[in-house]
Design a protein around this motif. Structure first.
Motif, short mmCIF file in Angstrom:
data_model
loop_
_atom_site.label_atom_id
_atom_site.label_comp_id
_atom_site.label_asym_id
_atom_site.label_seq_id
_atom_site.Cartn_x
_atom_site.Cartn_y
_atom_site.Cartn_z
N ALA A 44 -75.86 -7.90 49.72
CA ALA A 44 -74.76 -7.42 48.88
C ALA A 44 -73.42 -7.59 49.59
O ALA A 44 -72.41 -7.94 48.97
N VAL A 45 -73.41 -7.38 50.90
CA VAL A 45 -72.19 -7.57 51.69
C VAL A 45 -71.81 -9.05 51.71
O VAL A 45 -70.63 -9.41 51.57
N VAL A 46 -72.80 -9.92 51.86
CA VAL A 46 -72.54 -11.37 51.84
C VAL A 46 -71.99 -11.78 50.47
O VAL A 46 -71.01 -12.54 50.39
N ASP A 47 -72.60 -11.28 49.40
CA ASP A 47 -72.12 -11.60 48.05
C ASP A 47 -70.67 -11.18 47.87
O ASP A 47 -69.85 -11.93 47.33
N ALA A 48 -70.36 -9.97 48.31
CA ALA A 48 -68.99 -9.46 48.17
C ALA A 48 -68.03 -10.29 49.01
O ALA A 48 -66.88 -10.54 48.58
N HIS A 49 -68.46 -10.71 50.17
CA HIS A 49 -67.62 -11.52 51.04
C HIS A 49 -67.30 -12.86 50.38
O HIS A 49 -66.14 -13.30 50.38
N VAL A 50 -68.31 -13.51 49.83
CA VAL A 50 -68.09 -14.80 49.16
C VAL A 50 -67.17 -14.63 47.95
O VAL A 50 -66.25 -15.41 47.74
N ALA A 51 -67.43 -13.58 47.16
CA ALA A 51 -66.58 -13.33 45.99
C ALA A 51 -65.14 -13.08 46.40
O ALA A 51 -64.21 -13.55 45.72
N SER A 52 -64.94 -12.36 47.49
CA SER A 52 -63.57 -12.06 47.93
C SER A 52 -62.84 -13.31 48.38
O SER A 52 -61.61 -13.42 48.21
N ILE A 53 -63.56 -14.26 48.97
CA ILE A 53 -62.94 -15.52 49.38
C ILE A 53 -62.37 -16.24 48.16
O ILE A 53 -61.21 -16.68 48.15
N PHE A 54 -63.17 -16.32 47.09
CA PHE A 54 -62.71 -17.02 45.90
C PHE A 54 -61.65 -16.21 45.16
O PHE A 54 -60.69 -16.78 44.61
N ASP A 55 -61.78 -14.89 45.15
CA ASP A 55 -60.73 -14.06 44.55
C ASP A 55 -59.39 -14.30 45.25
O ASP A 55 -58.35 -14.43 44.60
N GLY A 56 -59.42 -14.37 46.57
CA GLY A 56 -58.20 -14.59 47.32
C GLY A 56 -57.58 -15.95 47.04
O GLY A 56 -56.36 -16.08 46.89
N LEU A 57 -58.43 -16.97 46.94
CA LEU A 57 -57.94 -18.31 46.66
C LEU A 57 -57.34 -18.40 45.26
O LEU A 57 -56.29 -19.01 45.06
N PHE A 58 -58.00 -17.78 44.29
CA PHE A 58 -57.45 -17.78 42.93
C PHE A 58 -56.13 -17.03 42.88
O PHE A 58 -55.19 -17.43 42.19
N SER A 59 -56.03 -15.92 43.59
CA SER A 59 -54.80 -15.15 43.61
C SER A 59 -53.66 -15.97 44.20
O SER A 59 -52.54 -15.98 43.67
N ARG A 60 -53.95 -16.69 45.27
CA ARG A 60 -52.93 -17.54 45.87
C ARG A 60 -52.53 -18.69 44.94
O ARG A 60 -51.36 -19.08 44.88
N ALA A 61 -53.52 -19.22 44.21
CA ALA A 61 -53.20 -20.29 43.26
C ALA A 61 -52.30 -19.77 42.15
O ALA A 61 -51.33 -20.43 41.74
N ALA A 62 -52.60 -18.58 41.63
CA ALA A 62 -51.80 -18.00 40.56
C ALA A 62 -50.38 -17.70 41.03
O ALA A 62 -49.42 -17.78 40.25
N ASP A 63 -50.22 -17.38 42.31
CA ASP A 63 -48.91 -17.08 42.87
C ASP A 63 -48.15 -18.34 43.29
O ASP A 63 -47.04 -18.25 43.81
N GLY A 64 -48.78 -19.51 43.07
CA GLY A 64 -48.12 -20.76 43.42
C GLY A 64 -48.20 -21.12 44.89
O GLY A 64 -47.49 -22.02 45.35
N GLU A 65 -49.08 -20.44 45.64
CA GLU A 65 -49.17 -20.69 47.07
C GLU A 65 -50.09 -21.85 47.40
O GLU A 65 -50.07 -22.37 48.52
N LEU A 66 -50.92 -22.27 46.45
CA LEU A 66 -51.80 -23.41 46.66
C LEU A 66 -51.33 -24.56 45.79
O LEU A 66 -50.84 -24.37 44.68
N ASP A 67 -51.52 -25.78 46.29
CA ASP A 67 -51.06 -26.96 45.56
C ASP A 67 -52.09 -27.34 44.50
O ASP A 67 -53.00 -28.12 44.74
N THR A 68 -51.93 -26.77 43.30
CA THR A 68 -52.85 -27.09 42.20
C THR A 68 -52.18 -28.01 41.19
O THR A 68 -52.70 -28.21 40.10
N LEU A 69 -51.05 -28.59 41.54
CA LEU A 69 -50.29 -29.36 40.58
C LEU A 69 -50.35 -30.86 40.82
O LEU A 69 -49.63 -31.62 40.19
N ASP A 70 -51.19 -31.31 41.74
CA ASP A 70 -51.23 -32.73 42.07
C ASP A 70 -52.42 -33.44 41.45
O ASP A 70 -52.78 -34.53 41.86
N GLY A 71 -53.04 -32.81 40.44
CA GLY A 71 -54.19 -33.41 39.78
C GLY A 71 -55.51 -32.98 40.36
O GLY A 71 -56.57 -33.36 39.87
#
Length: 205
Positions: free
Chosen positions: A58-85
Motif C-alpha cells: 500500500a505504501v508502494v502504491d501510494a508512492h507511485v501514485a504521488s509521483i504521477f500526481d506531482g508530475l501532473f500538477s507540474r504539467a498543469a502549472d506549466g512547469e513541464l514542457d508539454t507543448l512540443d508535441g
C-alpha cells in the motif's frame, strides 16, 4: 544489514527495493525475505516499519501514485514542457531516472484488476482532467463539447504508450517512448490531431 540508527533511511530503501521487485515479479510472487535481502536489512526490520507485506505494498502504491500526481500538477502549472508535441507519458519518462521501475510497476498495477490499480486510474483521470482544463484556459487545447471524454481520450493515448510499449516497439521497430520513436510517434499523432483521420469528403455513417 542496517542498524537501528539507520531506520529513517532504511524505510525508504525497503520501499524502493520492494517497488523494484514488485515491478519485476508482481507483489504476490515476492516475499518479505526477498525484499529484506534486496534492501540489505533483516526481515524483522521490514515488519517493524510496515507491519505486513500488504501494508508495504500500500505504501508502494501510494508512492507511485504521488509521483504521477506531482508530475501532473507540474504539467498543469506549466512547469513541464508539454507543448512540443510530446505525450504526457513521454514527458513523465523524461522526469524519471532512466532505470526507474515506476513505469513497469504502473503497467502491472493497471492491468492487474486490483483495487489499487483502479484507484491509480481514477487519480490519473482526475489529474488528466485538471491538466487538460488548465491547458484549455491557456489556449493550448480546445476543451471540446465533452471535456471529460476529451480528457479520457488524451489519458488513454498516454496510457497506451506505457502499457503497450514493448508490443509497439516490436511492431514498429523502435521504442515509441525513446527519442527516435517519440519523434516519429508525435509527428503522426499531431498530423492526425491537426488534419483529421478521414479523407476529405468522407462522411461518417
Amino acid at each position: 544489514m542496517c542498524s537501528a540508527h539507520d531506520d529513517l533511511t532504511a524505510k525508504a530503501v525497503i520501499r524502493d527495493r520492494a517497488l523494484e521487485l514488485f515491478a519485476l515479479h508482481g507483489s504476490d510472487s515476492v516475499t518479505v525475505r526477498q525484499i529484506s535481502s534486496a534492501a540489505g536489512v533483516s526481515p524483522g526490520l521490514v515488519i517493524h516499519h510496515f507491519g505486513t507485506k500488504e501494508r508495504l505494498r500500500a505504501v508502494v502504491d501510494a508512492h507511485v501514485a504521488s509521483i504521477f500526481d506531482g508530475l501532473f500538477s507540474r504539467a498543469a502549472d506549466g512547469e513541464l514542457d508539454t507543448l512540443d508535441g510530446a505525450s504526457f507519458a513521454e514527458v513523465f519518462l523524461r522526469e524519471l531516472p532512466s532505470d526507474s521501475p515506476v513505469p513497469r510497476y504502473l503497467r502491472r498495477l493497471l492491468l492487474s484488476g486490483d483495487p489499487a490499480g483502479a484507484e491509480v486510474f481514477r487519480r490519473w483521470f482526475a489529474a488528466s482532467r485538471a491538466t487538460v482544463a488548465a491547458l484549455a484556459v491557456r489556449g493550448v487545447l480546445v476543451p471540446g463539447r465533452d471535456p471529460e471524454v476529451r480528457a479520457a481520450f488524451v489519458m488513454v493515448n498516454d496510457l497506451m504508450l506505457l502499457l503497450l510499449r514493448d508490443r509497439l516497439t516490436d511492431v514498429l521497430g523502435v521504442d515509441p517512448l525513446g527519442p527516435e520513436g517519440a519523434a516519429r510517434w508525435a509527428d503522426e499523432v499531431l498530423a492526425i490531431y491537426r488534419d483529421g483521420l478521414f479523407a476529405s469528403g468522407t462522411e461518417l455513417r
